[in-house]
Design an enzyme around this catalytic site. Structure first.
Site, PDB file in Angstrom:
ATOM      1  N   LYS A  89       0.807  -1.227   0.000  1.00 12.00           N
ATOM      2  CA  LYS A  89       0.000   0.000   0.000  1.00 12.00           C
ATOM      3  C   LYS A  89       0.835   1.269   0.000  1.00 12.00           C
ATOM      4  O   LYS A  89       0.434   2.298  -0.531  1.00 12.00           O
ATOM      5  CB  LYS A  89      -0.962  -0.001   1.182  1.00 12.00           C
ATOM      6  CG  LYS A  89      -2.104  -0.976   0.992  1.00 12.00           C
ATOM      7  CD  LYS A  89      -3.274  -0.644   1.890  1.00 12.00           C
ATOM      8  CE  LYS A  89      -4.468  -1.509   1.549  1.00 12.00           C
ATOM      9  NZ  LYS A  89      -4.293  -2.915   1.989  1.00 12.00           N
ATOM     10  N   GLU A 111      -9.748   7.186   4.074  1.00  8.50           N
ATOM     11  CA  GLU A 111     -10.631   6.295   4.823  1.00  8.50           C
ATOM     12  C   GLU A 111      -9.927   4.959   4.922  1.00  8.50           C
ATOM     13  O   GLU A 111      -9.084   4.627   4.098  1.00  8.50           O
ATOM     14  CB  GLU A 111     -11.976   6.157   4.145  1.00  8.50           C
ATOM     15  CG  GLU A 111     -12.097   5.022   3.128  1.00  8.50           C
ATOM     16  CD  GLU A 111     -11.319   5.273   1.835  1.00  8.50           C
ATOM     17  OE1 GLU A 111     -11.242   6.447   1.427  1.00  8.50           O
ATOM     18  OE2 GLU A 111     -10.797   4.310   1.264  1.00  8.50           O
ATOM     19  N   SER A 377       1.375  -9.883  -1.110  1.00  9.42           N
ATOM     20  CA  SER A 377       1.041  -8.466  -0.920  1.00  9.42           C
ATOM     21  C   SER A 377       1.445  -7.908   0.442  1.00  9.42           C
ATOM     22  O   SER A 377       1.728  -6.717   0.565  1.00  9.42           O
ATOM     23  CB  SER A 377      -0.458  -8.248  -1.156  1.00  9.42           C
ATOM     24  OG  SER A 377      -1.223  -9.086  -0.308  1.00  9.42           O
TER      25      SER A 377
HETATM   26  C1  LIG Z   1      -5.164  -3.886   1.626  1.00  7.82           C
HETATM   27  C2  LIG Z   1      -4.511  -5.169   1.346  1.00  7.82           C
HETATM   28  C3  LIG Z   1      -4.945  -6.015   0.297  1.00  7.82           C
HETATM   29  C4  LIG Z   1      -6.158  -5.729  -0.535  1.00  7.82           C
HETATM   30  O1  LIG Z   1      -6.127  -4.538  -1.240  1.00  7.82           O
HETATM   31  P1  LIG Z   1      -5.884  -4.490  -2.820  1.00  7.82           P
HETATM   32  O2  LIG Z   1      -6.195  -3.084  -3.174  1.00  7.82           O
HETATM   33  O3  LIG Z   1      -6.844  -5.462  -3.432  1.00  7.82           O
HETATM   34  O4  LIG Z   1      -4.488  -4.880  -3.063  1.00  7.82           O
HETATM   35  C5  LIG Z   1      -4.232  -7.169   0.042  1.00  7.82           C
HETATM   36  N1  LIG Z   1      -3.168  -7.521   0.791  1.00  7.82           N
HETATM   37  C6  LIG Z   1      -2.732  -6.751   1.818  1.00  7.82           C
HETATM   38  C7  LIG Z   1      -1.555  -7.197   2.591  1.00  7.82           C
HETATM   39  C8  LIG Z   1      -3.382  -5.554   2.123  1.00  7.82           C
HETATM   40  O5  LIG Z   1      -2.935  -4.802   3.136  1.00  7.82           O
END
Ligand SMILES: *Cc1c(COP(=O)(O)O)cnc(C)c1O
Length: 392
Positions: A89, A111, A377
């Site tokens: 992020k 938000e 992610s």
């Molecule tokens: C917020 C988040 C997501 C989901 O958000 P996307 O916008 O779909 O990427 C996925 N993995 C992690 C670790 C997150 O913090």
């Protein structure tokens, strides 16, 4: 077929900017300027410098030996979990805060649902010395206490949204109301490829550093810059958009988007938007979203707080409808098992969101020489208590 947004922010029939009149000026200011600012060499230099020295990019593309042996394919993990603040992020919040500064804004709002985007925003505001206000549903504030503490520690003000279901969509409404009331000095940082144009396109561009790095890293490791598959989880869709971006037009690269099926796609407790969703408007964008017969947004459910969003970004709605990407749904149980397997086999504790992407390994068979990139992610530190409660 084109997979990027057109000038009006449409991906096929999805996208656009369906916003109240009162927001028009703010969004229009951004739309007219974002590409010019982003393309300035000085902007790019500052963005990439911060990605390198502050976020810790490039993140490694790690060849997972034991997973590869077990699943009989060449499995690589793109290690977004190693980014500063623990997930992808921050790539986006850094980009948007640089843009906000160029637009002369001094006050940042955001938000957040699970709190991860709130933490990433609070982080970059501290970095840039900007005032930061994060709207969060009152129920989420209680559920996500550690992230609330982090945001406060970083100097942000966390404002509770007390209307409606007191969760993410109510926090979004509050943030929009704030922006309408403070159009001159305030910039609204959205955390995924959602919202009115130009947000989905802008966020995808900032996150596209992920696939730019994958290409280069694969070239070094495999002698070719395209994998056979890229797999990523989808909440709003930003990590998937970033991991897919430079492969969208490369038809031989299979794209697999993984949604949260919660307790089962048809259990009534799910966030499998592409299967369950119908076209509608959420957050200023025309896309697929989960809604009742009369068009009310349904509360999504997933064990992973980052995936329980009732829509997907318009790019993903288009990838689904055009069949460019394959959409799979993974239940809570399948994700938790896949998360545990990664801990035991590779010594990496993944975010439960990312564990959904890993669970595809159990559902899909690959050929032995297939190069499979899974976008990891985020890291699972934030999810430890959920893992422990689940497995006890
Ligand atoms: C917020 C988040 C997501 C989901 O958000 P996307 O916008 O779909 O990427 C996925 N993995 C992690 C670790 C997150 O913090």
């Amino acid at each position: 077929m084109k997979y990027n947004a057109n000038e009006n922010g449409f991906y096929g029939e999805f996208g656009g900017a369906f916003i109240p009149e009162m927001l028009h000026l703010n969004v229009e200011e951004l739309r007219q300027n974002y590409l010019d600012y982003m393309n300035e060499p000085e902007f790019q230099r500052e963005f990439h410098q911060l990605l390198a020295d502050y976020v810790g990019r490039p993140t490694p593309l790690y060849f997972a030996h034991r997973l590869s042996a077990k699943y009989q394919a060449k499995i690589y993990l793109k290690r977004e979990d190693l980014c500063h603040t623990g997930a992808h992020k921050i790539n986006n919040t850094i980009g948007q805060v640089l843009l906000a500064k160029r637009l002369g804004k001094t006050r940042i709002i955001a938000e957040t649902g699970a709190g991860q985007h709130g933490v990433a925003t609070a982080t970059v505001c501290a970095l840039m010395g900007l005032q930061c206000i994060v709207y969060m549903g009152e129920i989420d504030i209680r559920r996500q206490a550690p992230n609330v503490a982090r945001m406060k520690m970083l100097g942000a003000e966390v404002r509770p949204a007390v209307s409606g279901s007191k969760t993410l969509k109510d926090a979004t409404n509050e943030a929009i109301r704030d922006w309408i009331n403070n159009p001159l000095d305030t910039y609204y940082i959205i955390g995924s490829v959602v919202g009115p144009h130009p947000y989905p396109d802008m966020v995808a561009r900032f996150q596209s550093v992920i696939s730019a790095e994958i290409k280069q890293q694969l070239l070094e490791k495999e002698g070719r810059d395209t994998p056979d598959y890229v797999i990523a989880c989808v909440g709003g869709g930003s990590n998937a958009a970033g991991a897919f971006y430079h492969f969208l037009e490369e038809k031989k690269v299979g794209l697999i988007a993984v949604e949260a099926a919660g307790k089962g796609i048809h259990s009534g407790e799910s966030a499998a938007t592409s299967v369950l969703g119908k076209t509608g408007i959420i957050h200023g964008s025309k896309t697929l979203l989960m809604q009742s017969e009369d068009g009310q947004i349904t509360e999504p459910y997933s064990i992973s707080a980052g995936l329980d969003y009732p829509g997907v970004g318009p790019l993903h709605a288009h990838l689904f409808q055009s069949k460019r990407a394959e959409f799979m749904a993974v239940t809570d149980d399948q994700a938790m098992q896949a998360g545990l397997a990664l801990c035991n086999m590779e010594g990496i504790i993944p975010a439960i969101e990312s564990a959904h992407a890993l669970a595809v390994l159990e559902q899909q068979t690959f050929r032995k020489d297939d190069v499979v990139v899974i976008n990891l992610s985020g890291r699972g530190d934030k999810d430890l208590s959920t893992y422990i409660d689940y497995f006890k």
